[in-house]
Design an enzyme around this catalytic site. Structure first.
Site, PDB file in Angstrom:
ATOM      1  N   ARG A  13       0.620  -0.910   0.053  1.00  0.00           N
ATOM      2  CA  ARG A  13       0.214  -0.018   0.140  1.00  0.00           C
ATOM      3  C   ARG A  13       1.234   1.701   0.526  1.00  0.00           C
ATOM      4  NH1 ARG A  13      -3.702  -3.728  -0.503  1.00  0.00           N
ATOM      5  NH2 ARG A  13      -5.057  -3.745   0.181  1.00  0.00           N
TER       6      ARG A  13
ATOM      7  N   SER B  33     -10.635  -0.997   3.202  1.00  0.00           N
ATOM      8  CA  SER B  33      -9.953  -0.790   4.167  1.00  0.00           C
ATOM      9  C   SER B  33      -9.281   0.756   4.661  1.00  0.00           C
ATOM     10  CB  SER B  33      -8.957  -1.115   4.465  1.00  0.00           C
ATOM     11  OG  SER B  33      -8.759  -3.272   3.888  1.00  0.00           O
TER      12      SER B  33
ATOM     13  N   GLU C 209      -4.895   3.353   6.196  1.00  0.00           N
ATOM     14  CA  GLU C 209      -4.801   3.250   5.185  1.00  0.00           C
ATOM     15  C   GLU C 209      -5.533   4.461   4.457  1.00  0.00           C
ATOM     16  OE1 GLU C 209      -5.886   1.294   1.320  1.00  0.00           O
ATOM     17  OE2 GLU C 209      -6.477  -0.225   2.660  1.00  0.00           O
TER      18      GLU C 209
HETATM   19  N1  EPU Z   1      -9.752 -11.665   9.766  1.00  0.00           N
HETATM   20  C1  EPU Z   1     -10.850 -11.599  11.169  1.00  0.00           C
HETATM   21  N2  EPU Z   1     -11.673 -10.623  11.274  1.00  0.00           N
HETATM   22  C2  EPU Z   1     -11.958  -9.186   9.764  1.00  0.00           C
HETATM   23  C3  EPU Z   1     -11.974  -9.006   9.097  1.00  0.00           C
HETATM   24  C4  EPU Z   1     -10.550 -10.167   9.459  1.00  0.00           C
HETATM   25  O1  EPU Z   1     -10.502 -11.852  11.721  1.00  0.00           O
HETATM   26  O2  EPU Z   1     -13.018  -8.944  10.586  1.00  0.00           O
HETATM   27  C5  EPU Z   1      -9.160 -12.627   9.224  1.00  0.00           C
HETATM   28  C6  EPU Z   1      -9.652 -13.101   8.638  1.00  0.00           C
HETATM   29  O3  EPU Z   1     -10.217 -14.300   8.676  1.00  0.00           O
HETATM   30  C7  EPU Z   1      -8.598 -13.424   7.389  1.00  0.00           C
HETATM   31  C8  EPU Z   1      -7.279 -12.660   7.274  1.00  0.00           C
HETATM   32  O4  EPU Z   1      -7.937 -11.470   9.094  1.00  0.00           O
HETATM   33  O5  EPU Z   1      -7.972 -14.744   8.293  1.00  0.00           O
HETATM   34  C9  EPU Z   1      -7.276 -12.170   5.916  1.00  0.00           C
HETATM   35  O6  EPU Z   1      -8.724 -11.317   5.931  1.00  0.00           O
HETATM   36  P1  EPU Z   1      -9.040 -11.068   4.651  1.00  0.00           P
HETATM   37  O7  EPU Z   1      -8.569 -12.125   3.350  1.00  0.00           O
HETATM   38  O8  EPU Z   1     -10.295 -10.971   4.394  1.00  0.00           O
HETATM   39  O9  EPU Z   1      -8.213  -9.753   4.569  1.00  0.00           O
HETATM   40  P2  EPU Z   1      -7.598  -8.221   4.973  1.00  0.00           P
HETATM   41  O10 EPU Z   1      -6.447  -8.502   4.897  1.00  0.00           O
HETATM   42  O11 EPU Z   1      -8.850  -8.060   6.294  1.00  0.00           O
HETATM   43  C10 EPU Z   1      -6.612  -7.403   2.560  1.00  0.00           C
HETATM   44  C11 EPU Z   1      -6.926  -5.818   1.709  1.00  0.00           C
HETATM   45  C12 EPU Z   1      -7.673  -6.149   1.251  1.00  0.00           C
HETATM   46  C13 EPU Z   1      -8.371  -7.169   0.191  1.00  0.00           C
HETATM   47  C14 EPU Z   1      -8.526  -8.317   1.123  1.00  0.00           C
HETATM   48  C15 EPU Z   1      -8.381  -9.361   0.324  1.00  0.00           C
HETATM   49  C16 EPU Z   1      -5.157  -4.270   3.683  1.00  0.00           C
HETATM   50  C17 EPU Z   1      -5.606  -3.347   4.186  1.00  0.00           C
HETATM   51  N3  EPU Z   1      -6.820  -4.879   2.915  1.00  0.00           N
HETATM   52  O12 EPU Z   1      -7.761  -7.352   3.585  1.00  0.00           O
HETATM   53  O13 EPU Z   1      -8.203  -4.922   0.570  1.00  0.00           O
HETATM   54  O14 EPU Z   1      -9.712  -6.840  -0.328  1.00  0.00           O
HETATM   55  O15 EPU Z   1      -6.562  -8.430   2.374  1.00  0.00           O
HETATM   56  O16 EPU Z   1      -7.361  -9.912  -0.122  1.00  0.00           O
HETATM   57  O17 EPU Z   1      -4.714  -5.434   3.055  1.00  0.00           O
HETATM   58  C18 EPU Z   1      -8.543  -2.182   0.619  1.00  0.00           C
HETATM   59  O18 EPU Z   1      -7.345  -1.827   0.707  1.00  0.00           O
HETATM   60  O19 EPU Z   1      -9.843  -1.417   0.454  1.00  0.00           O
HETATM   61  C19 EPU Z   1      -9.257  -3.259   0.794  1.00  0.00           C
HETATM   62  C20 EPU Z   1     -10.092  -3.578   0.898  1.00  0.00           C
END
Ligand code: EPU
Length: 337
Positions: A164, A238, A333
């Site tokens: 990012r 995010s 972010e």
């Molecule tokens: N998780 C939780 N609780 C939550 C959200 C996530 O426990 O409320 C855990 C999930 O269970 C999983 C892990 O966190 O084990 C990862 O979750 P997820 O795949 O949804 O991804 P994220 O790391 O929470 C990032 C990006 C998103 C992107 C997703 C999918 C960032 C800041 N965010 O989220 O990007 O869509 O991966 O690749 O890196 C954005 O930038 O606006 C965005 C939505």
């Protein structure tokens, strides 16, 4: 090109926050951009460049000129039997570029389906999702230096893309207007389905991958099930970045939270901030006009009439409680203006 005064930005930011710009202008071509660079209102005022408004939180009126990038066009620059160079102008909607690629069966950006925002904003924060990021396919970025009006081409390396992050968020912040990007896509199958949530979705639904559209459709349905549609409820995806920790911190945390998810790549360990926030009890919580999304704790939402300050207040409370519980500092972010 027409410069407007006292312009309401509420429809130009996906949080749906009401804020006014002292001046506002849309740029539809490079000629208009050159004209703008010579305009005294532009020269004399503070500047802010806007794309899809999907990664921005306005906390006050903007006492300067807001420039909306509306440069449109997608073209194939070069191709051979394996590779295709696709050049898209900065005001194109990112997902329209994904659709273009997917419809032509070009591989490389299908995992980045439905990310809100424009092509011009994509390199600034090196957009990423479902195991892919722009860095994997970005070839170059064309941008105009605001002070001189000169056009420069940045190679992928010169963009210094990180998680990012890019040179446009650091040394060159607010110094360039991104007019186009060129991506290097593949005509040969190049699927990337290792991201756990994507892999599980494909397995559960018995989806076989024959073309990039299969992945694009899967990513789109995962996103739709988890992330709120800004047309229905204001948000900027995010709100926080995931957190980098070292091995000592990981071992310490795993001693207490055995089920804690983490990602490890090239010696770097990342903890999902969404998990940390959820553990602090914030998921689905509402405080007046603002709240934490019920399906993804990384996303803050505007229930209708929120101000930027109310969102900031909620974000600060979340940051504090994560710090208190885990001794980790999560960082926004979104771009706070
Ligand atoms: N998780 C939780 N609780 C939550 C959200 C996530 O426990 O409320 C855990 C999930 O269970 C999983 C892990 O966190 O084990 C990862 O979750 P997820 O795949 O949804 O991804 P994220 O790391 O929470 C990032 C990006 C998103 C992107 C997703 C999918 C960032 C800041 N965010 O989220 O990007 O869509 O991966 O690749 O890196 C954005 O930038 O606006 C965005 C939505």
């Amino acid at each position: 090109m027409q410069i407007e005064s006292n312009f309401n930005l509420s429809k130009l930011n996906t949080f749906g926050i009401t804020a006014k710009a002292k001046f506002f202008v849309e740029v539809n071509s490079e000629e208009e951009l050159r004209e703008l660079f010579a305009d005294p209102i532009f020269v004399k005022n503070k500047k802010f460049f806007l794309g899809g408004g999907s990664n921005i939180l306005f906390t006050k009126d903007f006492d300067g000129i807001v420039v909306l990038n509306k440069l449109k066009g997608i073209e194939i620059k070069e191709e051979d039997s394996e590779i295709v160079m696709v050049r898209a102008l900065g005001g194109e909607i990112w997902h329209d570029l994904v659709i273009f690629a997917v419809n032509h069966r070009y591989w490389g950006i299908e995992n980045l389906s439905l990310i809100p925002g424009t092509v011009g904003a994509a390199p600034i924060q090196n957009i990423g999702a479902y195991g892919a990021e722009l860095k994997d396919t970005l070839y170059n970025v064309e941008a105009f230096e605001i002070e001189t009006g000169l056009k420069r081409v940045f190679s992928q390396e010169e963009c210094r893309l990180g998680y990012r992050d890019s040179v446009f968020k650091n040394e060159l912040k607010n110094k360039y207007f991104i007019s186009a990007t060129t991506l290097k896509l593949s005509k040969k199958e190049k699927k990337n389905i290792s991201y756990k949530i994507l892999k599980e979705y494909l397995e559960t639904n018995a989806i076989e991958i024959h073309n990039p559209k299969n992945i694009s459709d899967a990513v789109a349905s995962i996103r739709r099930s988890k992330l709120p549609d800004p047309k229905v409820i204001g948000n900027a995806g995010s709100f926080f970045k995931n957190v980098f920790i070292n091995r000592d911190q990981l071992e310490k945390l795993q001693g207490i939270y055995k089920e804690m998810p983490f990602f490890e790549e090239d010696e770097v360990i990342k903890i999902p901030a969404g998990w940390l926030i959820e553990q602090c009890g914030w998921k689905g919580k509402r405080l007046g006009n603002v709240g934490v999304h019920e399906k993804q704790a990384l996303v803050l939402v505007n229930y209708g009439e929120a101000t930027g300050s109310e969102i900031i207040e909620l974000a600060s409370k979340i940051i504090e409680s994560v710090k208190e519980k885990f001794d980790l500092t999560i960082m926004p972010e979104v771009n706070i203006v």
